[in-house]
Scaffold this active site. Structure first.
Site, PDB file in Angstrom:
ATOM      1  N   HIS A  30      -3.755  37.952 -32.021  1.00 54.11           N
ATOM      2  CA  HIS A  30      -3.329  37.701 -30.627  1.00 54.11           C
ATOM      3  C   HIS A  30      -3.945  36.387 -30.117  1.00 54.11           C
ATOM      4  O   HIS A  30      -3.272  35.587 -29.472  1.00 54.11           O
ATOM      5  CB  HIS A  30      -3.830  38.821 -29.688  1.00 54.11           C
ATOM      6  CG  HIS A  30      -3.163  40.148 -29.872  1.00 54.11           C
ATOM      7  ND1 HIS A  30      -3.886  41.310 -30.033  1.00 54.11           N
ATOM      8  CD2 HIS A  30      -1.857  40.512 -29.869  1.00 54.11           C
ATOM      9  CE1 HIS A  30      -3.041  42.337 -30.127  1.00 54.11           C
ATOM     10  NE2 HIS A  30      -1.815  41.879 -30.040  1.00 54.11           N
ATOM     11  N   LYS A  62       3.314  53.105 -25.542  1.00 56.37           N
ATOM     12  CA  LYS A  62       2.228  53.492 -26.450  1.00 56.37           C
ATOM     13  C   LYS A  62       1.089  54.220 -25.747  1.00 56.37           C
ATOM     14  O   LYS A  62       0.720  53.875 -24.635  1.00 56.37           O
ATOM     15  CB  LYS A  62       1.662  52.249 -27.131  1.00 56.37           C
ATOM     16  CG  LYS A  62       2.674  51.551 -28.009  1.00 56.37           C
ATOM     17  CD  LYS A  62       2.103  50.284 -28.584  1.00 56.37           C
ATOM     18  CE  LYS A  62       3.163  49.547 -29.401  1.00 56.37           C
ATOM     19  NZ  LYS A  62       2.767  48.179 -29.740  1.00 56.37           N
ATOM     20  N   ARG A  69       5.178  38.244 -36.622  1.00 55.75           N
ATOM     21  CA  ARG A  69       4.474  38.168 -37.906  1.00 55.75           C
ATOM     22  C   ARG A  69       5.488  38.325 -39.033  1.00 55.75           C
ATOM     23  O   ARG A  69       6.107  37.384 -39.450  1.00 55.75           O
ATOM     24  CB  ARG A  69       3.401  39.267 -37.976  1.00 55.75           C
ATOM     25  CG  ARG A  69       2.288  39.104 -36.942  1.00 55.75           C
ATOM     26  CD  ARG A  69       1.530  40.395 -36.732  1.00 55.75           C
ATOM     27  NE  ARG A  69       2.433  41.441 -36.267  1.00 55.75           N
ATOM     28  CZ  ARG A  69       2.059  42.667 -35.917  1.00 55.75           C
ATOM     29  NH1 ARG A  69       0.804  43.015 -36.023  1.00 55.75           N
ATOM     30  NH2 ARG A  69       2.938  43.540 -35.481  1.00 55.75           N
ATOM     31  N   SER A  90      -3.123  45.827 -34.090  1.00 61.04           N
ATOM     32  CA  SER A  90      -4.118  46.646 -33.379  1.00 61.04           C
ATOM     33  C   SER A  90      -4.140  48.045 -33.977  1.00 61.04           C
ATOM     34  O   SER A  90      -5.197  48.664 -34.125  1.00 61.04           O
ATOM     35  CB  SER A  90      -3.767  46.737 -31.896  1.00 61.04           C
ATOM     36  OG  SER A  90      -3.708  45.456 -31.337  1.00 61.04           O
TER      37      SER A  90
HETATM   38  O1  PNS Z   1       2.060  44.801 -27.460  1.00 64.53           O
HETATM   39  P1  PNS Z   1       3.274  45.639 -27.230  1.00 64.53           P
HETATM   40  O2  PNS Z   1       2.883  47.097 -27.137  1.00 64.53           O
HETATM   41  O3  PNS Z   1       4.326  45.421 -28.259  1.00 64.53           O
HETATM   42  O4  PNS Z   1       3.855  45.206 -25.805  1.00 64.53           O
HETATM   43  C1  PNS Z   1       4.973  45.838 -25.262  1.00 64.53           C
HETATM   44  C2  PNS Z   1       5.181  45.435 -23.791  1.00 64.53           C
HETATM   45  C3  PNS Z   1       3.991  45.825 -22.955  1.00 64.53           C
HETATM   46  C4  PNS Z   1       5.384  43.943 -23.718  1.00 64.53           C
HETATM   47  C5  PNS Z   1       6.469  46.168 -23.304  1.00 64.53           C
HETATM   48  O5  PNS Z   1       6.337  47.549 -23.497  1.00 64.53           O
HETATM   49  C6  PNS Z   1       6.779  45.868 -21.845  1.00 64.53           C
HETATM   50  O6  PNS Z   1       7.254  44.803 -21.534  1.00 64.53           O
HETATM   51  N1  PNS Z   1       6.486  46.839 -20.936  1.00 64.53           N
HETATM   52  C7  PNS Z   1       6.736  46.674 -19.532  1.00 64.53           C
HETATM   53  C8  PNS Z   1       7.935  47.501 -19.067  1.00 64.53           C
HETATM   54  C9  PNS Z   1       9.219  46.740 -19.298  1.00 64.53           C
HETATM   55  O7  PNS Z   1       9.489  45.724 -18.704  1.00 64.53           O
HETATM   56  N2  PNS Z   1      10.029  47.267 -20.250  1.00 64.53           N
HETATM   57  C10 PNS Z   1      11.280  46.656 -20.621  1.00 64.53           C
HETATM   58  C11 PNS Z   1      11.081  45.578 -21.660  1.00 64.53           C
HETATM   59  S1  PNS Z   1      12.351  45.712 -22.832  1.00 64.53           S
END
Ligand code: PNS
Length: 165
Positions: free
Chosen positions: A17, A42, A91, A129
């Site tokens: 990251h 998650k 990645r 992670s």
């Molecule tokens: O590191 P991650 O878990 O892949 O990140 C995912 C994240 C936090 C970027 C995604 O779940 C997110 O954007 N959540 C906020 C809610 C939202 O806007 N969801 C629609 C996006 S498609």
């Protein structure tokens, strides 16, 4: 002024990251690391405050970066912050499907917000992670894949898991 958001769950932040963040910091005037609150599908090992602190403690060498937490939709948060770009790390090919779906959905929700993908250094291609947490749940190895504060946090987390119950 170009403002980019680097969103994620960061549970916990890894060197992969931070590598992506360094690249983003070279491309944009300001980069906001946006740590998701309750709005990630998650289940997290670290609470929000800890995930934010673990990022913040690694921002010394990133003068144009800051960290915040966000709730609700990412596109709404981006607009509030006047960010025009979302940065995501890519990645291996296995990341692609999930990233493609998210990018398309975010574009559907806000057509002016652009998602860009940055590749970390190849030494982090298999750093996640999720895998890091597994290593520390079942063992105690210095992998050199997380910063020092995260290593300490992982060690105290697995200690807690081993002593509880
Ligand atoms: O590191 P991650 O878990 O892949 O990140 C995912 C994240 C936090 C970027 C995604 O779940 C997110 O954007 N959540 C906020 C809610 C939202 O806007 N969801 C629609 C996006 S498609």
């Amino acid at each position: 002024m170009s403002i980019a958001l680097y969103p994620g769950t960061f549970d916990p932040v890894t060197n992969g990251h931070l590598d992506v963040l360094s690249r983003a910091c070279r491309l944009f005037d300001e980069v906001i690391v946006a740590v998701s609150a309750e709005n990630s599908p998650k289940q997290t090992a670290f609470d929000l405050e800890t995930r934010v602190a673990l990022v913040r403690e690694n921002l010394e060498s990133h003068a144009n970066a800051k960290v915040e937490s966000f709730g609700g939709l990412l596109v709404d948060y981006a607009r509030k912050k006047s960010a025009s770009v979302l940065v995501r790390g890519l990645r291996a090919v296995s990341d692609f499907e999930y990233e493609f779906q998210m990018a398309q959905m975010n574009r559907h929700l806000d057509s002016e917000l652009e998602t860009i993908f940055l590749m970390p250094n190849e030494k982090y291609f298999y750093t996640s992670s999720q895998l890091i947490k597994q290593v520390h749940l079942y063992g105690d190895r210095e992998t050199n894949l997380v910063p020092r504060n995260v290593l300490d946090a992982l060690r105290s987390l697995s200690l807690k898991n081993k002593t509880s119950g």
